[in-house]
Design a protein around this motif. Structure first.
Motif, PDB file in Angstrom:
ATOM      1  N   ARG A  24      25.198   6.811 -66.423  1.00 32.90           N
ATOM      2  CA  ARG A  24      24.894   7.247 -67.792  1.00 32.90           C
ATOM      3  C   ARG A  24      23.415   7.582 -67.932  1.00 32.90           C
ATOM      4  NH1 ARG A  24      28.097   2.825 -71.481  1.00 32.90           N
ATOM      5  NH2 ARG A  24      30.197   3.550 -71.006  1.00 32.90           N
ATOM      6  N   LYS A  25      22.562   6.760 -67.362  1.00 34.23           N
ATOM      7  CA  LYS A  25      21.122   6.988 -67.455  1.00 34.23           C
ATOM      8  C   LYS A  25      20.726   8.252 -66.700  1.00 34.23           C
ATOM      9  CE  LYS A  25      18.536   4.753 -69.386  1.00 34.23           C
ATOM     10  NZ  LYS A  25      18.027   4.907 -70.757  1.00 34.23           N
ATOM     11  N   LEU A  26      21.342   8.492 -65.538  1.00 35.42           N
ATOM     12  CA  LEU A  26      21.053   9.711 -64.781  1.00 35.42           C
ATOM     13  C   LEU A  26      21.483  10.955 -65.543  1.00 35.42           C
ATOM     14  CD1 LEU A  26      21.950   8.685 -61.113  1.00 35.42           C
ATOM     15  CD2 LEU A  26      19.688   9.124 -62.092  1.00 35.42           C
ATOM     16  N   LYS A  27      22.630  10.883 -66.242  1.00 30.44           N
ATOM     17  CA  LYS A  27      23.066  12.022 -67.055  1.00 30.44           C
ATOM     18  C   LYS A  27      22.106  12.267 -68.214  1.00 30.44           C
ATOM     19  CE  LYS A  27      27.965  11.839 -65.987  1.00 30.44           C
ATOM     20  NZ  LYS A  27      29.312  11.592 -66.505  1.00 30.44           N
ATOM     21  N   LEU A  29      18.966  11.822 -68.105  1.00 24.13           N
ATOM     22  CA  LEU A  29      17.705  12.314 -67.575  1.00 24.13           C
ATOM     23  C   LEU A  29      17.806  13.692 -66.941  1.00 24.13           C
ATOM     24  CD1 LEU A  29      16.307   9.002 -66.047  1.00 24.13           C
ATOM     25  CD2 LEU A  29      15.694  10.089 -68.208  1.00 24.13           C
ATOM     26  N   THR A  30      18.903  14.390 -67.120  1.00 18.30           N
ATOM     27  CA  THR A  30      18.994  15.762 -66.620  1.00 18.30           C
ATOM     28  C   THR A  30      18.119  16.656 -67.499  1.00 18.30           C
ATOM     29  OG1 THR A  30      20.933  16.237 -67.973  1.00 18.30           O
ATOM     30  CG2 THR A  30      21.336  15.448 -65.722  1.00 18.30           C
ATOM     31  N   PRO A  31      17.624  17.761 -66.962  1.00 13.66           N
ATOM     32  CA  PRO A  31      16.745  18.636 -67.749  1.00 13.66           C
ATOM     33  C   PRO A  31      17.389  19.146 -69.043  1.00 13.66           C
ATOM     34  CG  PRO A  31      16.623  19.226 -65.436  1.00 13.66           C
ATOM     35  CD  PRO A  31      17.709  18.199 -65.562  1.00 13.66           C
ATOM     36  N   GLU A  32      18.675  19.454 -69.001  1.00  8.12           N
ATOM     37  CA  GLU A  32      19.347  19.964 -70.206  1.00  8.12           C
ATOM     38  C   GLU A  32      19.368  18.911 -71.309  1.00  8.12           C
ATOM     39  OE1 GLU A  32      21.001  19.941 -67.201  1.00  8.12           O
ATOM     40  OE2 GLU A  32      20.572  22.012 -66.629  1.00  8.12           O
ATOM     41  N   ASN A  33      19.726  17.675 -70.928  1.00  3.42           N
ATOM     42  CA  ASN A  33      19.784  16.611 -71.926  1.00  3.42           C
ATOM     43  C   ASN A  33      18.390  16.234 -72.426  1.00  3.42           C
ATOM     44  OD1 ASN A  33      22.545  16.406 -72.042  1.00  3.42           O
ATOM     45  ND2 ASN A  33      22.659  14.834 -70.468  1.00  3.42           N
ATOM     46  N   LEU A  34      17.384  16.267 -71.535  1.00  4.25           N
ATOM     47  CA  LEU A  34      16.025  15.990 -71.972  1.00  4.25           C
ATOM     48  C   LEU A  34      15.543  17.046 -72.974  1.00  4.25           C
ATOM     49  CD1 LEU A  34      14.284  14.826 -68.669  1.00  4.25           C
ATOM     50  CD2 LEU A  34      14.861  13.440 -70.665  1.00  4.25           C
ATOM     51  N   ALA A  36      17.462  18.913 -74.914  1.00  5.03           N
ATOM     52  CA  ALA A  36      18.217  18.755 -76.157  1.00  5.03           C
ATOM     53  C   ALA A  36      17.703  17.585 -76.980  1.00  5.03           C
ATOM     54  CB  ALA A  36      19.701  18.576 -75.852  1.00  5.03           C
ATOM     55  N   SER A  37      17.409  16.477 -76.325  1.00  7.71           N
ATOM     56  CA  SER A  37      16.911  15.316 -77.080  1.00  7.71           C
ATOM     57  C   SER A  37      15.511  15.585 -77.630  1.00  7.71           C
ATOM     58  CB  SER A  37      16.921  14.066 -76.208  1.00  7.71           C
ATOM     59  OG  SER A  37      15.992  14.186 -75.159  1.00  7.71           O
ATOM     60  N   ALA A  38      14.686  16.303 -76.872  1.00  7.87           N
ATOM     61  CA  ALA A  38      13.351  16.649 -77.382  1.00  7.87           C
ATOM     62  C   ALA A  38      13.458  17.576 -78.582  1.00  7.87           C
ATOM     63  CB  ALA A  38      12.529  17.303 -76.277  1.00  7.87           C
ATOM     64  N   ALA A  39      14.375  18.530 -78.520  1.00  5.72           N
ATOM     65  CA  ALA A  39      14.564  19.439 -79.657  1.00  5.72           C
ATOM     66  C   ALA A  39      15.061  18.683 -80.884  1.00  5.72           C
ATOM     67  CB  ALA A  39      15.549  20.548 -79.276  1.00  5.72           C
ATOM     68  N   ASN A  40      15.985  17.764 -80.691  1.00  8.14           N
ATOM     69  CA  ASN A  40      16.494  16.976 -81.819  1.00  8.14           C
ATOM     70  C   ASN A  40      15.389  16.126 -82.438  1.00  8.14           C
ATOM     71  OD1 ASN A  40      19.065  17.999 -81.589  1.00  8.14           O
ATOM     72  ND2 ASN A  40      19.787  16.331 -80.290  1.00  8.14           N
ATOM     73  N   LYS A  41      14.571  15.513 -81.603  1.00  5.57           N
ATOM     74  CA  LYS A  41      13.473  14.700 -82.118  1.00  5.57           C
ATOM     75  C   LYS A  41      12.449  15.552 -82.849  1.00  5.57           C
ATOM     76  CE  LYS A  41      13.912  10.877 -78.909  1.00  5.57           C
ATOM     77  NZ  LYS A  41      13.294  10.105 -77.827  1.00  5.57           N
ATOM     78  N   ALA A  42      12.192  16.752 -82.323  1.00 10.87           N
ATOM     79  CA  ALA A  42      11.254  17.654 -82.994  1.00 10.87           C
ATOM     80  C   ALA A  42      11.792  18.081 -84.357  1.00 10.87           C
ATOM     81  CB  ALA A  42      10.985  18.879 -82.126  1.00 10.87           C
ATOM     82  N   LEU A  43      13.092  18.371 -84.432  1.00 14.75           N
ATOM     83  CA  LEU A  43      13.689  18.738 -85.721  1.00 14.75           C
ATOM     84  C   LEU A  43      13.606  17.596 -86.725  1.00 14.75           C
ATOM     85  CD1 LEU A  43      16.867  20.745 -84.663  1.00 14.75           C
ATOM     86  CD2 LEU A  43      14.844  21.602 -85.832  1.00 14.75           C
ATOM     87  N   GLU A  44      13.899  16.389 -86.267  1.00 14.79           N
ATOM     88  CA  GLU A  44      13.813  15.226 -87.156  1.00 14.79           C
ATOM     89  C   GLU A  44      12.385  15.022 -87.641  1.00 14.79           C
ATOM     90  OE1 GLU A  44      15.373  11.928 -84.989  1.00 14.79           O
ATOM     91  OE2 GLU A  44      17.402  12.761 -84.915  1.00 14.79           O
ATOM     92  N   ALA A  45      11.417  15.176 -86.733  1.00 13.96           N
ATOM     93  CA  ALA A  45      10.015  15.014 -87.124  1.00 13.96           C
ATOM     94  C   ALA A  45       9.604  16.108 -88.100  1.00 13.96           C
ATOM     95  CB  ALA A  45       9.119  15.038 -85.888  1.00 13.96           C
ATOM     96  N   GLY A  46      10.087  17.324 -87.881  1.00 10.58           N
ATOM     97  CA  GLY A  46       9.788  18.422 -88.794  1.00 10.58           C
ATOM     98  C   GLY A  46      10.356  18.177 -90.181  1.00 10.58           C
TER      99      GLY A  46
END
Length: 116
Positions: A24-27, A29-34, A36-46
């Motif tokens: 689960r942790k390896l999934k 840490l894949t570039p796609e999931n990283l 997506a999570s960065a984009a979601n966090k940026a949207l929430e912060a915005g």
């Protein structure tokens, strides 16, 4: 015999649990999931920043209105002065309209199509 079976099955269960957690942790840490999570966090912060900025702007506007009322009261300025009615001029005169702004009626026509 029972003791060996117990520890063997406990080890297998611990191994399955650890393998599942690692996968689960390896999934995650894949570039796609990283990304997506960065984009979601940026949207929430915005959204949080926008909400705070709007709240700040509304507070400033309320404070300005309050201070303006205080200054108007202190200076004796009437908040709703009597303003003259706005003057209205027609952009294009309607010569057939009796309420037309221009009262000078000449025989000259401004219609360019009458020249032909």
């Amino acid at each position: 015999m029972f003791r060996r079976t117990f520890w063997f099955s406990t080890g297998v269960a611990a191994g399955v649990w650890a393998t599942t957690k690692v996968n689960r942790k390896l999934k995650q840490l894949t570039p796609e999931n990283l990304a997506a999570s960065a984009a979601n966090k940026a949207l929430e912060a915005g959204h949080r920043f926008k909400d705070r900025a709007v709240g700040f702007a509304l507070d400033v506007r309320d404070g300005m209105a309050q201070r303006e009322a205080e200054l108007g009261e202190a200076l004796g300025i009437n908040a709703n002065p009597e303003l003259p009615a706005p003057l209205r001029y027609a952009a294009i005169e309607n010569r057939n309209d009796p309420k037309s702004v221009g009262s000078d009626r000449t025989t000259y026509s401004y219609n360019r199509n009458e020249d032909h």
